[in-house]
Design a protein around this motif. Structure first.
Motif, PDB file in Angstrom:
ATOM      1  N   VAL A  66       5.619  57.869 -26.992  1.00 24.82           N
ATOM      2  CA  VAL A  66       4.470  56.994 -26.763  1.00 24.82           C
ATOM      3  C   VAL A  66       4.801  55.975 -25.672  1.00 24.82           C
ATOM      4  N   ARG A  67       3.965  55.922 -24.661  1.00 20.92           N
ATOM      5  CA  ARG A  67       4.177  54.992 -23.555  1.00 20.92           C
ATOM      6  C   ARG A  67       4.125  53.551 -24.060  1.00 20.92           C
ATOM      7  N   GLY A  68       5.134  52.761 -23.699  1.00 18.23           N
ATOM      8  CA  GLY A  68       5.211  51.368 -24.120  1.00 18.23           C
ATOM      9  C   GLY A  68       5.944  51.163 -25.421  1.00 18.23           C
ATOM     10  N   GLU A  69       6.313  52.243 -26.096  1.00 21.62           N
ATOM     11  CA  GLU A  69       7.063  52.144 -27.344  1.00 21.62           C
ATOM     12  C   GLU A  69       8.480  52.672 -27.136  1.00 21.62           C
ATOM     13  N   GLY A  70       9.296  52.621 -28.179  1.00 21.54           N
ATOM     14  CA  GLY A  70      10.695  52.998 -28.079  1.00 21.54           C
ATOM     15  C   GLY A  70      11.557  51.762 -27.920  1.00 21.54           C
ATOM     16  N   PHE A  71      12.866  51.947 -27.945  1.00 21.94           N
ATOM     17  CA  PHE A  71      13.759  50.801 -27.870  1.00 21.94           C
ATOM     18  C   PHE A  71      14.129  50.496 -26.420  1.00 21.94           C
ATOM     19  N   LEU A  72      14.285  49.202 -26.139  1.00 19.83           N
ATOM     20  CA  LEU A  72      14.592  48.734 -24.793  1.00 19.83           C
ATOM     21  C   LEU A  72      16.058  48.972 -24.461  1.00 19.83           C
ATOM     22  N   ILE A  73      16.302  49.375 -23.225  1.00 16.12           N
ATOM     23  CA  ILE A  73      17.653  49.539 -22.719  1.00 16.12           C
ATOM     24  C   ILE A  73      17.862  48.510 -21.609  1.00 16.12           C
ATOM     25  N   PRO A  74      18.622  47.458 -21.853  1.00 11.78           N
ATOM     26  CA  PRO A  74      18.862  46.451 -20.803  1.00 11.78           C
ATOM     27  C   PRO A  74      19.622  47.069 -19.619  1.00 11.78           C
ATOM     28  N   ILE A  75      19.164  46.745 -18.409  1.00  9.42           N
ATOM     29  CA  ILE A  75      19.741  47.299 -17.183  1.00  9.42           C
ATOM     30  C   ILE A  75      20.533  46.226 -16.445  1.00  9.42           C
ATOM     31  N   ALA A  76      21.781  46.538 -16.109  1.00 10.92           N
ATOM     32  CA  ALA A  76      22.653  45.594 -15.412  1.00 10.92           C
ATOM     33  C   ALA A  76      22.440  45.632 -13.901  1.00 10.92           C
ATOM     34  N   GLU A  77      22.229  46.835 -13.349  1.00 15.00           N
ATOM     35  CA  GLU A  77      21.988  46.964 -11.918  1.00 15.00           C
ATOM     36  C   GLU A  77      21.265  48.271 -11.629  1.00 15.00           C
ATOM     37  N   ALA A  78      20.557  48.289 -10.507  1.00 14.11           N
ATOM     38  CA  ALA A  78      19.867  49.490 -10.044  1.00 14.11           C
ATOM     39  C   ALA A  78      20.188  49.684  -8.571  1.00 14.11           C
ATOM     40  N   VAL A  79      20.555  50.913  -8.206  1.00 18.30           N
ATOM     41  CA  VAL A  79      20.991  51.203  -6.835  1.00 18.30           C
ATOM     42  C   VAL A  79      20.250  52.427  -6.326  1.00 18.30           C
ATOM     43  N   TYR A  80      19.580  52.312  -5.198  1.00 15.58           N
ATOM     44  CA  TYR A  80      18.928  53.476  -4.605  1.00 15.58           C
ATOM     45  C   TYR A  80      19.739  53.977  -3.412  1.00 15.58           C
ATOM     46  N   HIS A  81      19.508  55.211  -3.027  1.00 19.25           N
ATOM     47  CA  HIS A  81      20.285  55.849  -1.958  1.00 19.25           C
ATOM     48  C   HIS A  81      20.144  55.053  -0.663  1.00 19.25           C
ATOM     49  N   PRO A  82      21.258  54.762   0.018  1.00 13.04           N
ATOM     50  CA  PRO A  82      21.191  53.929   1.222  1.00 13.04           C
ATOM     51  C   PRO A  82      20.404  54.545   2.367  1.00 13.04           C
ATOM     52  N   ASP A  83      20.217  55.864   2.359  1.00 17.26           N
ATOM     53  CA  ASP A  83      19.466  56.515   3.431  1.00 17.26           C
ATOM     54  C   ASP A  83      17.979  56.640   3.131  1.00 17.26           C
ATOM     55  N   ASN A  84      17.560  56.147   1.973  1.00 23.35           N
ATOM     56  CA  ASN A  84      16.140  56.177   1.656  1.00 23.35           C
ATOM     57  C   ASN A  84      15.457  54.943   2.234  1.00 23.35           C
ATOM     58  N   SER A  85      14.399  55.166   2.979  1.00 19.86           N
ATOM     59  CA  SER A  85      13.613  54.054   3.526  1.00 19.86           C
ATOM     60  C   SER A  85      12.157  54.251   3.114  1.00 19.86           C
ATOM     61  N   PHE A  86      11.978  54.451   1.795  1.00 28.27           N
ATOM     62  CA  PHE A  86      10.672  54.757   1.217  1.00 28.27           C
ATOM     63  C   PHE A  86      10.067  55.973   1.905  1.00 28.27           C
ATOM     64  N   SER A  87      10.907  57.005   2.066  1.00 25.35           N
ATOM     65  CA  SER A  87      10.498  58.250   2.702  1.00 25.35           C
ATOM     66  C   SER A  87      10.621  59.386   1.705  1.00 25.35           C
ATOM     67  N   THR A  88      10.333  60.615   2.169  1.00 23.19           N
ATOM     68  CA  THR A  88      10.422  61.774   1.285  1.00 23.19           C
ATOM     69  C   THR A  88      11.861  62.179   1.017  1.00 23.19           C
ATOM     70  N   ASP A  89      12.787  61.810   1.880  1.00 23.86           N
ATOM     71  CA  ASP A  89      14.187  62.188   1.712  1.00 23.86           C
ATOM     72  C   ASP A  89      14.963  61.146   0.912  1.00 23.86           C
ATOM     73  N   TYR A  90      15.988  61.600   0.216  1.00 23.74           N
ATOM     74  CA  TYR A  90      16.912  60.731  -0.522  1.00 23.74           C
ATOM     75  C   TYR A  90      16.190  59.841  -1.540  1.00 23.74           C
ATOM     76  N   ASP A  91      15.178  60.412  -2.187  1.00 21.56           N
ATOM     77  CA  ASP A  91      14.397  59.655  -3.169  1.00 21.56           C
ATOM     78  C   ASP A  91      15.133  59.698  -4.512  1.00 21.56           C
ATOM     79  N   ILE A  92      16.199  58.935  -4.612  1.00 25.47           N
ATOM     80  CA  ILE A  92      17.044  58.948  -5.791  1.00 25.47           C
ATOM     81  C   ILE A  92      17.650  57.562  -6.021  1.00 25.47           C
ATOM     82  N   ALA A  93      17.805  57.198  -7.271  1.00 24.26           N
ATOM     83  CA  ALA A  93      18.430  55.921  -7.640  1.00 24.26           C
ATOM     84  C   ALA A  93      19.099  56.086  -8.991  1.00 24.26           C
ATOM     85  N   TYR A  94      20.111  55.264  -9.235  1.00 27.57           N
ATOM     86  CA  TYR A  94      20.704  55.229 -10.569  1.00 27.57           C
ATOM     87  C   TYR A  94      20.676  53.805 -11.094  1.00 27.57           C
TER      88      TYR A  94
END
Length: 244
Positions: A66-94
Motif C-alpha cells: 500500500v502506497r504510503g504505508e510500511g515501515f520507514l527506512i532512514p537514509i544517511a546519504e543518496a548518490v547518483y551517477h556522476p555522468d548523469n545530467s538528468f538525461s537518459t543515460d546513467y539514470d542510477i543512484a544508490y
C-alpha cells in the motif's frame, strides 16, 4: 529478443502481498514519487531522476504493497551517477541506510546478476505508477506488476523516433521492454521500479513516452549489467553481482 510485438499491458495486476516482491520499496521526496530495490542490508537502488533535484528529505518505505504505508527506512546519504545530467543515460543512484536492515519475509534484498544473454526475454516491472496519462496524476494505491517482453534497441529507438525526436537517442546504458497481451505500459511514478525475474534484478524503469493510447512507446530501463552502471554500484556499495 524480438524486434516487434503487438500490444502492451496497461495497469498490470495488483500484487496481493509484498512477500511476492519483498525487495521493492517506495521512494518519496518533496518533488517525486518513485520506487526502488533493496540490494543489501545497507543499500537501496533507485534512479538518478528520483533524487536529482531534491535529495533531502528522502522518505523510503518497505514491507507493504500500500502506497504510503510500511515501515520507514532512514537514509544517511543518496548518490547518483556522476555522468548523469538528468538525461537518459546513467539514470542510477544508490541510497545508504542509517542502520542495517533486518530482513524477513516482507523485506529481502534482490539479487544483482550478470548473465550471458544480458536481459531475459520476459520480465516483470513492479511499482505504484500513474493510472495512465490522465492530467490528474492519480496513482495506484496498491503495488502492481506488469509482464514485459524485451525488445531490441533498434526497434525501441525507431518507435521513439516516430513519436518524439527529443527521445530519439536512448543512450548506451538502457534496454527496452513492452507488453504483449493488452494496451499500456509503465508510467510516470514507476521510475526506479525493478525489472525482475524472481529475485533477480536486471534493470530499473527510467521512462516511457506514454503508458497507454496511440502514442505509447516501449518502456526504457537502466541496464544494471552495463559495465559503467555495474562499476558505479559495486564500487559505491560493495555489493557484488552473481553470475547466472
Amino acid at each position: 529478443m524480438t524486434d516487434k510485438v503487438q500490444g502492451r499491458i496497461f495497469g498490470g495486476e495488483e500484487v496481493d502481498s509484498i512477500i511476492q516482491f519483498p525487495f521493492v520499496v517506495q521512494v518519496t521526496t518533496t518533488l517525486t514519487f518513485c520506487s526502488g530495490v533493496i540490494i543489501s542490508e545497507n543499500y537501496i537502488l533507485t534512479t538518478a531522476q528520483c533524487i536529482y533535484f531534491n535529495q533531502d528529505p528522502i522518505e523510503v518505505r518497505a514491507g507493504s504493497v500500500v502506497r504510503g504505508e510500511g515501515f520507514l527506512i532512514p537514509i544517511a546519504e543518496a548518490v547518483y551517477h556522476p555522468d548523469n545530467s538528468f538525461s537518459t543515460d546513467y539514470d542510477i543512484a544508490y541510497m545508504r541506510t542509517e542502520t542495517p536492515l533486518v530482513f524477513g519475509e516482507d523485506m529481502e534484498p534482490g539479487v544483482l546478476v550478470m548473465t550471458r544473454d544480458r536481459t531475459p526475454i520476459l520480465f516483470n516491472v513492479t511499482g505504484w505508477g500513474k493510472r495512465g496519462n490522465e492530467i490528474s496524476n492519480e496513482r495506484y494505491n496498491v503495488l502492481r506488476t506488469l509482464r514485459l517482453l524485451t525488445v531490441s534497441k533498434r526497434y525501441c529507438e525507431s518507435e521513439y523516433r516516430e513519436r518524439s525526436p527529443v527521445k530519439e537517442n536512448l543512450g548506451m546504458t538502457t534496454f527496452c521492454g513492452e507488453a504483449f497481451d493488452s494496451e499500456g505500459g509503465a508510467c510516470d511514478g514507476d521510475a526506479g521500479s525493478p525489472a525482475s525475474v524472481g529475485y533477480l534484478i536486471y534493470g530499473l524503469f527510467s521512462f516511457s513516452l506514454e503508458c497507454k493510447g496511440p502514442t505509447v512507446a516501449p518502456s526504457v530501463f537502466t541496464d544494471l549489467q552495463d559495465i559503467e552502471i555495474r562499476e558505479f554500484i559495486t564500487e559505491g556499495t560493495g555489493v557484488e553481482y552473481e553470475n547466472h
